[in-house]
Design a protein around this motif. Sequence first.
Motif, PDB file in Angstrom:
ATOM      1  N   ASN A   1       0.856  -1.173   0.000  1.00  0.00           N
ATOM      2  CA  ASN A   1       0.000   0.000   0.000  1.00  0.00           C
ATOM      3  C   ASN A   1       0.895   1.227   0.000  1.00  0.00           C
ATOM      4  OD1 ASN A   1      -1.738   2.104   0.455  1.00  0.00           O
ATOM      5  ND2 ASN A   1      -2.768   1.170   2.197  1.00  0.00           N
ATOM      6  N   LEU A   2       0.998   1.895  -1.137  1.00  0.00           N
ATOM      7  CA  LEU A   2       1.815   3.098  -1.278  1.00  0.00           C
ATOM      8  C   LEU A   2       0.932   4.341  -1.386  1.00  0.00           C
ATOM      9  CD1 LEU A   2       4.477   1.832  -3.863  1.00  0.00           C
ATOM     10  CD2 LEU A   2       4.612   1.809  -1.375  1.00  0.00           C
ATOM     11  N   SER A   3      -0.331   4.236  -0.958  1.00  0.00           N
ATOM     12  CA  SER A   3      -1.248   5.368  -1.091  1.00  0.00           C
ATOM     13  C   SER A   3      -0.757   6.562  -0.285  1.00  0.00           C
ATOM     14  CB  SER A   3      -2.660   4.975  -0.645  1.00  0.00           C
ATOM     15  OG  SER A   3      -2.673   4.558   0.709  1.00  0.00           O
ATOM     16  N   ASN A   4      -0.993   7.736  -0.834  1.00  0.00           N
ATOM     17  CA  ASN A   4      -0.601   9.015  -0.231  1.00  0.00           C
ATOM     18  C   ASN A   4       0.902   9.155  -0.029  1.00  0.00           C
ATOM     19  OD1 ASN A   4      -3.301  10.051   0.039  1.00  0.00           O
ATOM     20  ND2 ASN A   4      -3.567   8.531   1.642  1.00  0.00           N
ATOM     21  N   MET A   5       1.677   8.396  -0.752  1.00  0.00           N
ATOM     22  CA  MET A   5       3.131   8.485  -0.673  1.00  0.00           C
ATOM     23  C   MET A   5       3.603   9.541  -1.659  1.00  0.00           C
ATOM     24  SD  MET A   5       5.594   5.196  -0.797  1.00  0.00           S
ATOM     25  CE  MET A   5       7.306   5.317  -0.409  1.00  0.00           C
ATOM     26  N   SER A   6       4.708  10.189  -1.356  1.00  0.00           N
ATOM     27  CA  SER A   6       5.253  11.159  -2.301  1.00  0.00           C
ATOM     28  C   SER A   6       6.706  10.820  -2.588  1.00  0.00           C
ATOM     29  CB  SER A   6       5.152  12.590  -1.753  1.00  0.00           C
ATOM     30  OG  SER A   6       5.954  12.744  -0.610  1.00  0.00           O
ATOM     31  N   PHE A   7       7.090  11.074  -3.834  1.00  0.00           N
ATOM     32  CA  PHE A   7       8.455  10.840  -4.292  1.00  0.00           C
ATOM     33  C   PHE A   7       8.983  12.170  -4.806  1.00  0.00           C
ATOM     34  CE2 PHE A   7       6.243   6.829  -4.793  1.00  0.00           C
ATOM     35  CZ  PHE A   7       7.147   5.894  -4.316  1.00  0.00           C
ATOM     36  N   ASN A   8      10.116  12.602  -4.292  1.00  0.00           N
ATOM     37  CA  ASN A   8      10.733  13.843  -4.734  1.00  0.00           C
ATOM     38  C   ASN A   8      12.199  13.593  -5.019  1.00  0.00           C
ATOM     39  OD1 ASN A   8       8.499  15.810  -4.267  1.00  0.00           O
ATOM     40  ND2 ASN A   8       8.707  15.009  -2.186  1.00  0.00           N
ATOM     41  N   ASP A   9      12.681  14.152  -6.120  1.00  0.00           N
ATOM     42  CA  ASP A   9      14.086  13.996  -6.501  1.00  0.00           C
ATOM     43  C   ASP A   9      14.487  12.522  -6.535  1.00  0.00           C
ATOM     44  OD1 ASP A   9      14.511  16.782  -6.689  1.00  0.00           O
ATOM     45  OD2 ASP A   9      14.713  16.890  -4.503  1.00  0.00           O
ATOM     46  N   VAL A  10      13.709  11.717  -7.271  1.00  0.00           N
ATOM     47  CA  VAL A  10      13.983  10.283  -7.370  1.00  0.00           C
ATOM     48  C   VAL A  10      14.326   9.908  -8.806  1.00  0.00           C
ATOM     49  CG1 VAL A  10      12.532   9.632  -5.413  1.00  0.00           C
ATOM     50  CG2 VAL A  10      11.524   9.729  -7.666  1.00  0.00           C
ATOM     51  N   ASN A  11      15.129   8.885  -8.954  1.00  0.00           N
ATOM     52  CA  ASN A  11      15.464   8.338 -10.259  1.00  0.00           C
ATOM     53  C   ASN A  11      14.533   7.149 -10.501  1.00  0.00           C
ATOM     54  OD1 ASN A  11      16.494   7.044 -12.480  1.00  0.00           O
ATOM     55  ND2 ASN A  11      18.618   7.128 -11.808  1.00  0.00           N
ATOM     56  N   LEU A  12      13.603   7.313 -11.424  1.00  0.00           N
ATOM     57  CA  LEU A  12      12.654   6.251 -11.754  1.00  0.00           C
ATOM     58  C   LEU A  12      12.974   5.615 -13.107  1.00  0.00           C
ATOM     59  CD1 LEU A  12       9.331   7.952 -10.575  1.00  0.00           C
ATOM     60  CD2 LEU A  12      10.681   6.223  -9.385  1.00  0.00           C
ATOM     61  N   SER A  13      14.217   5.706 -13.531  1.00  0.00           N
ATOM     62  CA  SER A  13      14.621   5.117 -14.804  1.00  0.00           C
ATOM     63  C   SER A  13      14.375   3.615 -14.798  1.00  0.00           C
ATOM     64  CB  SER A  13      16.114   5.364 -15.060  1.00  0.00           C
ATOM     65  OG  SER A  13      16.387   6.731 -15.102  1.00  0.00           O
ATOM     66  N   ASN A  14      13.746   3.132 -15.843  1.00  0.00           N
ATOM     67  CA  ASN A  14      13.473   1.709 -16.041  1.00  0.00           C
ATOM     68  C   ASN A  14      12.616   1.094 -14.950  1.00  0.00           C
ATOM     69  OD1 ASN A  14      15.031   1.508 -18.487  1.00  0.00           O
ATOM     70  ND2 ASN A  14      16.825   1.713 -17.175  1.00  0.00           N
ATOM     71  N   VAL A  15      11.823   1.911 -14.259  1.00  0.00           N
ATOM     72  CA  VAL A  15      10.888   1.390 -13.263  1.00  0.00           C
ATOM     73  C   VAL A  15       9.712   0.778 -13.998  1.00  0.00           C
ATOM     74  CG1 VAL A  15       9.240   2.050 -11.454  1.00  0.00           C
ATOM     75  CG2 VAL A  15      11.550   2.972 -11.432  1.00  0.00           C
ATOM     76  N   ARG A  16       9.252  -0.345 -13.517  1.00  0.00           N
ATOM     77  CA  ARG A  16       8.121  -1.043 -14.119  1.00  0.00           C
ATOM     78  C   ARG A  16       7.006  -1.140 -13.088  1.00  0.00           C
ATOM     79  NH1 ARG A  16       8.313  -7.010 -16.873  1.00  0.00           N
ATOM     80  NH2 ARG A  16       6.098  -7.417 -16.613  1.00  0.00           N
ATOM     81  N   VAL A  17       5.806  -0.728 -13.473  1.00  0.00           N
ATOM     82  CA  VAL A  17       4.644  -0.790 -12.593  1.00  0.00           C
ATOM     83  C   VAL A  17       3.596  -1.644 -13.285  1.00  0.00           C
ATOM     84  CG1 VAL A  17       2.850   0.545 -11.424  1.00  0.00           C
ATOM     85  CG2 VAL A  17       5.149   1.519 -11.684  1.00  0.00           C
ATOM     86  N   ASP A  18       3.200  -2.726 -12.646  1.00  0.00           N
ATOM     87  CA  ASP A  18       2.195  -3.629 -13.205  1.00  0.00           C
ATOM     88  C   ASP A  18       1.074  -3.840 -12.188  1.00  0.00           C
ATOM     89  OD1 ASP A  18       3.520  -4.329 -15.687  1.00  0.00           O
ATOM     90  OD2 ASP A  18       4.948  -5.449 -14.458  1.00  0.00           O
TER      91      ASP A  18
END
Length: 116
Positions: free
Chosen positions: A56-73
């Motif tokens: 459960n990642l609801s209401n999470m925030s990501f700042n200054d992150v490297n999301l290169s080649n991230v896969r979400v399924d």
Amino acid sequence: MEIVEERERLTVKRSVVANAEFDDVNLSNTRFHNVNLSVSRFQNVNLTNASVSDANLSNMSFNDVNLSNVRVDNAQIAGMRINGVLVSDLFAAYFNRQSAAAADPSDGPAPAVGSV
């Protein structure tokens, strides 16, 4: 409890270690199962090649992150935003462009999702 400069394997089960702090610690190849990390803060963290499932990642925030080649399924993306833009709007624009390109092949290929 304080653990300093140890290199032993640590197993913690059925315990409350809320408000713990890890600083300059190597937790690579660590398994977190049935763990509550809500309201936790992660700063200067290396999660390269990590895997997250049934989370459960609801209401999470990501700042200054490297999301290169991230896969979400198989994700629920209601309300998810990237740089302020709703992901559902990005998908709608992408699929509309795909439909238009299929109807008019002279329009050329649609851009990849990452370039929208």
